[in-house]
Design a protein around this motif. Structure first.
Motif, mmCIF file in Angstrom:
data_model
loop_
_atom_site.group_PDB
_atom_site.id
_atom_site.type_symbol
_atom_site.label_atom_id
_atom_site.label_comp_id
_atom_site.label_asym_id
_atom_site.label_seq_id
_atom_site.Cartn_x
_atom_site.Cartn_y
_atom_site.Cartn_z
ATOM 1 N N GLU A 286 0.827 -1.211 0.000
ATOM 2 C CA GLU A 286 0.000 0.000 0.000
ATOM 3 C C GLU A 286 0.862 1.262 0.000
ATOM 4 O O GLU A 286 0.655 2.169 -0.817
ATOM 5 C CB GLU A 286 -0.911 0.004 1.229
ATOM 6 C CG GLU A 286 -1.709 1.277 1.383
ATOM 7 C CD GLU A 286 -2.675 1.248 2.557
ATOM 8 O OE1 GLU A 286 -3.375 2.253 2.762
ATOM 9 O OE2 GLU A 286 -2.731 0.229 3.276
ATOM 10 N N ARG B 44 -6.684 8.118 -0.742
ATOM 11 C CA ARG B 44 -6.313 6.760 -0.306
ATOM 12 C C ARG B 44 -7.454 5.764 -0.450
ATOM 13 O O ARG B 44 -7.247 4.631 -0.916
ATOM 14 C CB ARG B 44 -5.852 6.828 1.149
ATOM 15 C CG ARG B 44 -5.200 5.574 1.685
ATOM 16 C CD ARG B 44 -4.730 5.841 3.106
ATOM 17 N NE ARG B 44 -3.943 4.760 3.659
ATOM 18 C CZ ARG B 44 -3.409 4.784 4.885
ATOM 19 N NH1 ARG B 44 -3.580 5.844 5.667
ATOM 20 N NH2 ARG B 44 -2.706 3.761 5.322
ATOM 21 N N GLU B 45 -8.655 6.168 -0.072
ATOM 22 C CA GLU B 45 -9.790 5.239 -0.152
ATOM 23 C C GLU B 45 -10.158 4.923 -1.597
ATOM 24 O O GLU B 45 -10.638 3.819 -1.888
ATOM 25 C CB GLU B 45 -10.986 5.795 0.618
ATOM 26 C CG GLU B 45 -10.787 5.804 2.131
ATOM 27 C CD GLU B 45 -10.350 4.444 2.675
ATOM 28 O OE1 GLU B 45 -10.983 3.428 2.318
ATOM 29 O OE2 GLU B 45 -9.370 4.406 3.438
ATOM 30 N N ARG C 86 -7.837 2.292 -2.533
ATOM 31 C CA ARG C 86 -8.211 1.059 -1.829
ATOM 32 C C ARG C 86 -9.346 0.348 -2.559
ATOM 33 O O ARG C 86 -9.379 -0.874 -2.679
ATOM 34 C CB ARG C 86 -8.617 1.395 -0.390
ATOM 35 C CG ARG C 86 -8.746 0.179 0.525
ATOM 36 C CD ARG C 86 -9.201 0.577 1.922
ATOM 37 N NE ARG C 86 -8.342 1.598 2.503
ATOM 38 C CZ ARG C 86 -7.166 1.352 3.074
ATOM 39 N NH1 ARG C 86 -6.715 0.106 3.131
ATOM 40 N NH2 ARG C 86 -6.445 2.330 3.591
ATOM 41 N N GLY D 230 -8.258 -3.276 -1.698
ATOM 42 C CA GLY D 230 -7.590 -3.216 -0.408
ATOM 43 C C GLY D 230 -6.080 -3.264 -0.507
ATOM 44 O O GLY D 230 -5.412 -3.672 0.439
ATOM 45 N N PHE D 231 -5.550 -2.869 -1.654
ATOM 46 C CA PHE D 231 -4.103 -2.903 -1.908
ATOM 47 C C PHE D 231 -3.554 -4.333 -1.882
ATOM 48 O O PHE D 231 -2.478 -4.592 -1.356
ATOM 49 C CB PHE D 231 -3.341 -2.016 -0.916
ATOM 50 C CG PHE D 231 -3.596 -0.557 -1.098
ATOM 51 C CD1 PHE D 231 -2.928 0.167 -2.077
ATOM 52 C CD2 PHE D 231 -4.521 0.110 -0.311
ATOM 53 C CE1 PHE D 231 -3.164 1.521 -2.256
ATOM 54 C CE2 PHE D 231 -4.765 1.475 -0.477
ATOM 55 C CZ PHE D 231 -4.089 2.177 -1.440
#
Length: 200
Positions: A39, A59-60, A63, A68-69
Motif C-alpha cells: 500500500e 487513499r480510499e 483502496r 484493499g491494496f
C-alpha cells in the motif's frame, strides 16, 4: 509540550485532521505486513510532485480500485481498469503512476516469492532493525540517504518505477525503517519503543 501544554507534533502533520491522525497512528511505525508495505509503495509513488495530504485524501479511492491494496489483484489489472481509474477523481489520475503500480505489483510478488515475504527483502536495507533518527528540526531531516539510494537502485534494477531515492526515503519513513519523528514529538519515543520490540 508547548508553553500552552499542547502536543508538539512534527510540523508537516499539522495541516489537517487527516494528516494528524496519520502522523499519530501510522507514520514511522515498523511494518512487516506485506499488504501494508505494498500500500505505501503505491501511495509514495503516487505522491511524486504532490502533497501527502492529497495522497491521503485519495487513499480510499485507491483502496477501492486495488481491492484493499492486494498486490496479487493489482498485478493482473489490465487496460480497462486503468481507464476506469483515469476517469475517477477519487484517485490521482496520472497514467504513468497507475501503470507503474500494476508493474510494481508484479515485481513485488516476485520478491515476495523469492524471499518468503516482501518484508524480509525490504528490511535487509536497514540490517533488520529500524534506524532511529535524532533530529531536532525538520530542516535536519534528509530528502534521501545512503540506504534509500541503495533501495532505489535495487528496485529500479528489478524494473520498478516511481522508486527514486527521495521516494524510497519517504517510503522508509512511512513504514518505519526510519524513525524521523523529531525528538520533541511524543511519537518519537513511541517509535523507539516499537523498534526495540521489533522482529521479523
Amino acid at each position: 509540550m508547548s508553553a500552552e501544554g499542547a502536543v508538539t507534533r512534527c510540523a508537516w502533520a499539522l495541516n489537517s485532521a487527516l494528516e494528524i491522525d496519520y502522523h499519530d497512528t501510522e507514520w514511522g511505525r515498523p511494518q512487516t505486513d506485506d499488504q501494508v508495505l505494498f500500500e505505501f509503495l503505491v501511495l509514495e509513488g503516487a505522491q511524486a510532485g504532490l502533497s501527502w495530504r492529497t495522497v491521503l485524501e485519495k487513499r480510499e479511492g485507491y483502496r477501492r480500485h486495488f481491492q484493499g491494496f492486494d498486490p496479487a489483484a493489482v498485478a493482473v489489472l489490465g487496460a480497462d481498469a486503468i481507464e476506469a481509474m483515469l476517469a475517477d477523481p477519487g484517485v490521482i489520475r496520472h497514467r504513468g503512476k497507475l501503470e507503474s503500480a500494476v508493474g510494481n505489483a508484479r515485481i513485488f510478488l516476485e520478491l515476495q516469492a523469492k524471499h518468503g515475504s516482501f518484508a524480509r527483502y525490504l528490511w535487509q536495507f536497514t540490517d533488520g532493525k529500524p534506524l532511529q533518527g535524532q533530529r531536532e528540526l525538520m530542516a535536519q531531516v534528509p530528502a534521501q540517504t545512503t540506504e534509500s539510494q541503495q533501495l532505489s537502485k535495487e528496485l529500479k534494477r528489478l524494473g520498478m518505477r516511481f522508486v527514486g531515492p527521495t521516494i524510497c526515503y519517504a517510503y522508509m519513513q512511512a513504514v518505519g525503517l526510519v524513525n524521523d519523528h523529531l525528538l520533541s514529538c511524543p511519537c518519537h519515543a513511541d517509535c523507539v519503543a516499537a523498534g526495540e520490540r521489533f522482529s521479523l
